[in-house]
Structures are given as C-alpha cells and as structure tokens.
Scaffold this motif. Structure first.
Motif, mmCIF file in Angstrom:
data_model
loop_
_atom_site.group_PDB
_atom_site.id
_atom_site.type_symbol
_atom_site.label_atom_id
_atom_site.label_comp_id
_atom_site.label_asym_id
_atom_site.label_seq_id
_atom_site.Cartn_x
_atom_site.Cartn_y
_atom_site.Cartn_z
ATOM 1 N N ALA A 224 0.943 -1.477 -0.238
ATOM 2 C CA ALA A 224 0.026 0.188 0.020
ATOM 3 C C ALA A 224 0.884 1.177 0.045
ATOM 4 C CB ALA A 224 -0.924 0.092 0.971
ATOM 5 N N PHE A 225 0.418 2.200 -0.761
ATOM 6 C CA PHE A 225 1.297 3.643 -0.999
ATOM 7 C C PHE A 225 0.377 4.639 -0.452
ATOM 8 C CE2 PHE A 225 3.112 0.895 -4.461
ATOM 9 C CZ PHE A 225 4.230 1.211 -4.389
ATOM 10 N N GLU A 226 0.992 5.297 0.884
ATOM 11 C CA GLU A 226 0.184 6.592 1.285
ATOM 12 C C GLU A 226 0.947 7.698 0.614
ATOM 13 O OE1 GLU A 226 -1.727 9.353 2.409
ATOM 14 O OE2 GLU A 226 0.239 9.487 3.616
ATOM 15 N N THR A 227 0.321 8.749 0.093
ATOM 16 C CA THR A 227 0.805 9.586 -0.841
ATOM 17 C C THR A 227 0.405 10.872 -0.650
ATOM 18 O OG1 THR A 227 -0.433 9.438 -2.862
ATOM 19 C CG2 THR A 227 1.595 7.903 -2.537
ATOM 20 N N SER A 228 -0.577 11.015 0.573
ATOM 21 C CA SER A 228 -1.338 12.319 0.745
ATOM 22 C C SER A 228 -0.950 13.145 1.971
ATOM 23 C CB SER A 228 -2.863 12.049 0.989
ATOM 24 O OG SER A 228 -3.134 11.478 2.152
ATOM 25 N N GLY A 229 -0.172 12.425 2.974
ATOM 26 C CA GLY A 229 0.285 13.209 4.078
ATOM 27 C C GLY A 229 -1.019 13.138 5.241
ATOM 28 N N SER A 230 -1.779 12.440 4.964
ATOM 29 C CA SER A 230 -3.064 12.351 5.780
ATOM 30 C C SER A 230 -3.073 11.180 6.823
ATOM 31 C CB SER A 230 -4.511 11.959 5.306
ATOM 32 O OG SER A 230 -5.620 11.543 5.732
ATOM 33 N N TYR A 231 -2.984 11.221 8.361
ATOM 34 C CA TYR A 231 -2.999 10.230 9.135
ATOM 35 C C TYR A 231 -4.147 9.240 8.789
ATOM 36 C CZ TYR A 231 0.634 12.537 11.615
ATOM 37 O OH TYR A 231 1.834 13.217 12.021
ATOM 38 N N ALA A 232 -5.192 9.705 8.222
ATOM 39 C CA ALA A 232 -6.522 8.665 8.249
ATOM 40 C C ALA A 232 -6.020 8.008 7.201
ATOM 41 C CB ALA A 232 -7.645 9.545 7.884
ATOM 42 N N ALA A 233 -5.530 8.510 5.981
ATOM 43 C CA ALA A 233 -5.299 7.714 4.830
ATOM 44 C C ALA A 233 -4.292 6.535 5.276
ATOM 45 C CB ALA A 233 -4.953 8.404 3.549
ATOM 46 N N LEU A 234 -3.112 6.792 5.950
ATOM 47 C CA LEU A 234 -2.081 6.040 6.592
ATOM 48 C C LEU A 234 -2.872 4.840 7.339
ATOM 49 C CD1 LEU A 234 0.953 5.311 6.613
ATOM 50 C CD2 LEU A 234 1.118 6.635 8.591
ATOM 51 N N GLU A 235 -3.944 5.357 8.198
ATOM 52 C CA GLU A 235 -4.586 4.067 8.896
ATOM 53 C C GLU A 235 -5.265 3.334 7.994
ATOM 54 O OE1 GLU A 235 -6.738 5.150 12.151
ATOM 55 O OE2 GLU A 235 -5.254 6.697 12.917
ATOM 56 N N ASP A 236 -5.743 3.530 6.794
ATOM 57 C CA ASP A 236 -6.398 3.115 6.127
ATOM 58 C C ASP A 236 -5.606 2.281 5.157
ATOM 59 O OD1 ASP A 236 -9.186 3.925 6.396
ATOM 60 O OD2 ASP A 236 -9.158 5.467 4.678
ATOM 61 N N ALA A 237 -4.425 2.623 4.701
ATOM 62 C CA ALA A 237 -3.363 1.975 4.374
ATOM 63 C C ALA A 237 -3.116 0.551 5.114
ATOM 64 C CB ALA A 237 -2.177 2.686 3.716
ATOM 65 N N SER A 260 -3.054 6.056 14.790
ATOM 66 C CA SER A 260 -3.453 4.773 15.580
ATOM 67 C C SER A 260 -2.671 3.746 15.013
ATOM 68 C CB SER A 260 -4.989 4.562 15.921
ATOM 69 O OG SER A 260 -4.913 3.341 16.468
ATOM 70 N N LEU A 261 -1.444 3.299 15.679
ATOM 71 C CA LEU A 261 -0.659 2.126 15.414
ATOM 72 C C LEU A 261 -1.107 0.927 16.374
ATOM 73 C CD1 LEU A 261 2.890 3.528 14.885
ATOM 74 C CD2 LEU A 261 1.128 2.911 13.169
ATOM 75 N N ALA A 262 -2.664 0.413 16.036
ATOM 76 C CA ALA A 262 -3.197 -0.165 16.850
ATOM 77 C C ALA A 262 -3.059 -1.660 16.332
ATOM 78 C CB ALA A 262 -4.459 0.082 17.315
ATOM 79 N N GLY A 263 -4.090 -2.436 16.356
ATOM 80 C CA GLY A 263 -4.313 -3.806 15.901
ATOM 81 C C GLY A 263 -3.483 -4.144 14.723
ATOM 82 N N GLU A 264 -3.997 -3.676 13.683
ATOM 83 C CA GLU A 264 -3.499 -3.865 12.161
ATOM 84 C C GLU A 264 -2.013 -4.063 12.015
ATOM 85 O OE1 GLU A 264 -7.486 -2.409 12.040
ATOM 86 O OE2 GLU A 264 -5.754 -1.340 12.504
ATOM 87 N N TRP A 265 -1.322 -2.687 12.566
ATOM 88 C CA TRP A 265 0.388 -2.760 12.249
ATOM 89 C C TRP A 265 0.886 -3.716 13.277
ATOM 90 C CZ3 TRP A 265 3.994 -0.707 15.642
ATOM 91 C CH2 TRP A 265 5.435 -0.740 15.112
ATOM 92 N N HIS A 266 0.478 -3.975 14.495
ATOM 93 C CA HIS A 266 1.042 -4.647 15.211
ATOM 94 C C HIS A 266 0.855 -6.331 15.080
ATOM 95 C CE1 HIS A 266 3.079 -5.865 19.052
ATOM 96 N NE2 HIS A 266 1.971 -6.489 19.379
ATOM 97 N N ARG A 267 -0.077 -6.553 14.981
ATOM 98 C CA ARG A 267 -0.645 -7.996 14.779
ATOM 99 C C ARG A 267 -0.302 -8.670 13.266
ATOM 100 N NH1 ARG A 267 -5.448 -6.499 17.873
ATOM 101 N NH2 ARG A 267 -5.420 -7.511 19.827
#
Length: 345
Positions: A224-237, A260-267
């Motif tokens: 996934a590429f996040e290219t907007s500088g939006s934290y919401a978009a980074l979470e979606d990615a 939020s570096l919660a479940g998806e990134w960690h798990r």
C-alpha cells in the motif's frame, strides 16, 4: 515589468513585479510558457504549518531542533516547474538558440535568466502538461522501486494527488496485477478510474481498508502506498495491507496527528517504508536521484505514463494568485494547478 508569483506572508499569494538581471555570457533569458506547482510540500511551506516552519532543521543531526525557531522564509517564491522559450542567448552559449523550448525546476514568473547548463530542451511532441509531471513522477518512481512492486502484486494507493495518480500507473508498469485507489476528492477518483484503477473508493463513504480486504479474498494488498500526508489515509493503508505486507509513505505529515498504530500494524507485522527519491543514497546499487529523474522523463516522453489530463485547473498568469489561494483553501477543486502564460487575462 514582468510579474512573479510570491507569498508575502503565510497563506497569502500575490503577483509582484521584478527586474531581470543583465544577461551573462553563459546565460539565456527565457519567456515562460507553462508553469505548475507542488500541492504537498510547497503548500505546507506556503501555510507555514509544518515542522519546517516551527522547529529548525539540523542537517548534521538530521532532526528538527524542538523549541528552536526556524528562520523566517517570507517573502518566498512559489512554483515548481516551468517550460519556457529562449528569447535571448549569452555570447558563450552554444547549446541553445533563440526559439528553443526548454524546461526546468523553476518558480512561477514570466521570465527567467538562467545558466544554459541548468535547462533541458523539451522533447518534440511532448505536452507542457507531461513535462510538469516530471517532478511528481520522480517521487512516484522512487516509491514504486522502494516497495518494491513485483509481478502479480496487489497494490493500494491512498491519496490521489499528482504523486498518487502516477504511483497507480507506475505500479501497473512494474507488474502489479490489481490496483485499488482511495481518495475523498471526486475529480481525483475519476482521474484514477480513467487511467485503469480496478477498485476506486471514497474513504468518506466506505471503510477503505475493509473493502480492500473483502475484494482480495480477505488477504489485503501486498503493498500500500500513502501519498497524501493524511494520518487517516495512512491508517486505511495499514488496514488494507496483508499480513507481513508493506506500506510505503511518500508524505510529509503534520506535527500533530492522531495516528493509531493499533491492531493492524502490530498484529500483521507490517513494514512501513519512508520513501523520498532525492534523499540519497538510495537503497538500490547503481540508482541515484539523477537516474530516477532520467527514467521518469523517459517514461513521460515515451507515453508509458499518461498525465496530459491530470493538470487541473489551468489559468492565465493574471489569475495565478487567486488560483493558488483557491487550491490551498479548496483542494477538492483541483488535481495539479497549471499556469498557461500564453492565455490572456
């Protein structure tokens, strides 16, 4: 007198007259034909709302010195790329002549006096719009190589500004089998759909991460590429990426976020890669920013990347200040602003 577009203070653009310096023997004078801007880092500098404006950057330590104010950067010139016509040639210049069309990274003004070595002759048959995409294509190409995208990969692109729109095309060239894109701005989603995206999502109307998972047998995209500088978009990615997948970010984020570096990134043990094609050395042996730029231009000249319809709006120079403030206040009305200097008021 000729006019230049500047920011005289944060968030305010004006046209201001200037005097061109005398022509030196190794210089040429050019008349601008078409100009464009960066809608990411340039607009942040225009607003003065990033860490670059609040905390001094220490180049030796490569960090911002918190609490140490950055130098005042106003007034500042605005603009990123310009295609021009040579109207005067210095005595020692032998590689350019009157009437040649050239382009370079230059601010937006009606004329420039430059050393001839800093200019590239515009290839015949290539539109000004394509040349304006030379800069974002370099960073898009760097991101696709940093991932890297491999044959058969599923790819997601979150944020469809100039870089994101090129990433979606470049990922396909690199071998991606399936490309999903997400952006809240309708005209940008429409552009991505015209250029072949397989799944187009509006994150304000759908859970983009969930939709991508459901469309990929519950696995998610490989990259996934996040290219907007939006934290919401980074979470979606992060939510859209498969187990042990990769998220590549080309963006410069605001100092305060809410990521939020919660479940998806960690798990899911997702790797996050920061990509900036001009921050050398680059990861791959034999590649530097000069080679990135050369390859980016070749892809545009050969028509392997299609960008002619990705400059919008296009206005005359007389409307440049108002148009610049418009793209800052209303990003939903633009993809990449262009200035056609041949248009009347």
């Amino acid at each position: 007198m000729p006019l230049a577009l500047i920011a005289d203070r944060p968030g305010h653009a004006v046209l201001r007259s200037y005097d061109e310096p005398p022509l030196q023997a190794d210089q040429v004078r050019v008349r601008s034909l078409f100009s464009s801007f960066k809608h990411g880092s340039e607009l942040r500098a225009f607003r003065a709302d990033s860490a670059d404006a609040s905390d001094r950057w220490d180049g030796e330590l490569r960090l911002h010195r918190r609490g140490e104010p950055a130098a005042d950067s106003f007034p500042r010139a605005l603009g990123n790329m310009c295609m021009s016509e040579v109207v005067e040639v210095g005595d020692e210049v032998d590689n350019l002549k009157m009437g040649d069309r050239v382009f370079a990274h230059q601010v937006t003004r009606e004329t420039h006096t430059l050393t001839a070595a800093g200019l590239t002759v515009a290839p015949p048959g290539v539109s000004p719009q394509a040349l304006m995409y030379w800069d974002p294509t370099g960073f898009a190409l760097g991101a696709v190589r940093d991932a890297p995208v491999r044959l058969g990969d599923r790819v997601g692109v979150f944020g469809l500004g100039a870089i994101g729109l090129v990433v979606a095309q470049a990922a396909r060239l690199a071998g991606a089998r399936w490309v999903a894109v997400s952006d809240p701005i309708a005209m940008r989603r429409d552009a991505a759909e015209r250029h072949g995206a397989d799944l187009v999502l509006d994150p304000s109307q759908a859970d983009a991460g969930l939709e991508v998972k459901l469309q990929t047998e519950n696995r998610g995209v490989d990259i996934a590429f996040e290219t907007s500088g939006s934290y919401a978009a980074l979470e979606d990615a992060l939510r859209a990426t498969c187990f042990q997948g990769t998220v590549v970010s080309t963006a410069f984020y605001q100092p305060k976020g809410g990521l939020s570096l919660a479940g998806e990134w960690h798990r899911n043990r997702i790797q996050i890669v920061s990509s900036r094609a001009c921050s050398e050395p680059l990861p791959q042996y034999g590649w530097d920013f000069a080679r990135i730029c050369s390859e980016s231009l070749a892809l545009l000249v050969e028509g392997r990347l299609e960008v002619d319809d990705l400059i919008a709006p296009i206005v005359p120079m007389a409307q440049a200040a108002e148009a610049y403030e418009e793209i800052n206040a209303h990003p939903e009305r633009s993809i990449k602003l262009g200035i056609d200097h041949t248009l009347g008021p």
